[in-house]
Scaffold this active site. Structure first.
Site, short mmCIF file in Angstrom:
data_model
loop_
_atom_site.label_atom_id
_atom_site.label_comp_id
_atom_site.label_asym_id
_atom_site.label_seq_id
_atom_site.Cartn_x
_atom_site.Cartn_y
_atom_site.Cartn_z
N HIS A 161 -5.67 -1.25 1.36
CA HIS A 161 -5.86 -0.48 0.13
C HIS A 161 -6.86 0.67 0.32
O HIS A 161 -7.67 0.95 -0.56
CB HIS A 161 -6.36 -1.39 -1.00
CG HIS A 161 -5.39 -2.45 -1.42
ND1 HIS A 161 -4.03 -2.23 -1.53
CD2 HIS A 161 -5.58 -3.74 -1.76
CE1 HIS A 161 -3.43 -3.34 -1.93
NE2 HIS A 161 -4.34 -4.28 -2.06
N LEU A 186 3.36 0.45 1.37
CA LEU A 186 2.74 1.04 0.19
C LEU A 186 2.54 -0.05 -0.86
O LEU A 186 3.37 -0.96 -0.97
CB LEU A 186 3.62 2.15 -0.41
CG LEU A 186 3.55 3.53 0.22
CD1 LEU A 186 4.58 4.44 -0.44
CD2 LEU A 186 2.16 4.15 0.09
N ASP A 187 1.47 0.05 -1.64
CA ASP A 187 1.23 -0.92 -2.70
C ASP A 187 2.36 -0.88 -3.73
O ASP A 187 3.06 0.13 -3.87
CB ASP A 187 -0.09 -0.62 -3.41
CG ASP A 187 -1.29 -0.77 -2.49
OD1 ASP A 187 -1.15 -1.44 -1.45
OD2 ASP A 187 -2.35 -0.21 -2.82
N ILE A 188 2.48 -1.95 -4.50
CA ILE A 188 3.55 -2.05 -5.50
C ILE A 188 3.44 -0.94 -6.55
O ILE A 188 4.46 -0.47 -7.07
CB ILE A 188 3.55 -3.45 -6.17
CG1 ILE A 188 4.79 -3.63 -7.05
CG2 ILE A 188 2.26 -3.69 -6.94
CD1 ILE A 188 4.97 -5.04 -7.56
#
Length: 236
Positions: free
Chosen positions: A190, A107-109
């Site tokens: 993304h 998962l993205d930050i």
């Protein structure tokens, strides 16, 4: 493939099953102190089955059991094993042999929610391999409401910037004017944010709810984790 048919390096086998570090294990292997199925070995990279009979000196080494965890990833944590400046997912784990773990489903930050962590590479491959089309569901908060036409594009597939192949059809459940539940079966870079960017919108919040048939345990606070049950492991 069952766990007992899986193979791993002998140095990892012993390190995962004992208190010895990988470098310590490699030294005892080079010293000729390890036997696999009755044969002395001196190569640390030798692949062995998890059901092999392994001895260190005169003591049998029990096969290491694979570990499986779910984590409620908080915003601000990087989905990586190591990072020079940011706190990582593995930094949240207080378990032995943490370096043997890896992430199955990043998962993205600035995103939160379900992340799976394991030391079973074959199991994680079944989750992350693009050919398996493992569905993932997200709670998405948008900057602007979607039109019926935009929802239709999500449900039929749309072209992302810089790509030539449209996304696979997504499932959209509208929860409110700016909130929806989105399920996709791909894992492009993304992807969720780029899908809405392609519609001229912006993702304000992204929280992963499920991977495959596994739902995030709602009792886990951000940053908390727990082992998966055998039933949950068997979902993949």
């Amino acid at each position: 493939m069952t766990a007992l048919k899986a193979v791993i390096r002998i140095d990892r086998f012993i390190s995962n099953a004992t208190s010895l570090s990988r470098s310590q294990v490699q030294r005892v292997i080079r010293a000729g102190r390890v036997r696999v199925d009755g044969v002395q070995i001196k190569k640390a990279s030798l692949p062995v089955r998890l059901d092999a009979e392994v001895y260190l000196d005169e003591s049998m080494v029990a096969p290491p059991l694979p570990r499986y965890f779910m984590l409620n990833k908080p915003i601000g944590v990087v989905s990586a094993a190591h990072d020079p400046s940011q706190r990582t997912v593995l930094d949240l784990f207080d378990v032995p042999k943490r370096t043997g773990l890896h992430i199955a489903g990043r998962l993205d930050i600035d995103s939160s929610g379900l992340v799976l962590v394991t030391d079973d590479g074959q199991w994680s491959h079944r989750i992350t391999a693009p050919s398996n089309h493992c569905p993932k569901s997200y709670a998405v908060t948008l900057a602007e409401p979607l039109t019926a036409g935009q929802i239709s594009k999500l449900e039929t597939g749309l072209l992302l910037k810089g790509e030539t192949k449209p996304t696979k059809p997504a499932t959209v459940e509208q929860l409110s004017a700016l909130e929806l539940r989105l399920t996709i079966t791909e894992g492009r870079y993304h992807q969720v944010k780029r899908m809405f960017a392609a519609l001229g919108n912006h993702v304000e919040g992204l929280h992963r709810l499920s991977i495959g048939g596994l739902l995030l345990d709602q009792s886990l606070l951000p940053g908390e984790y727990r082992p998966l049950t055998p039933r949950e492991v068997g979902l993949f």
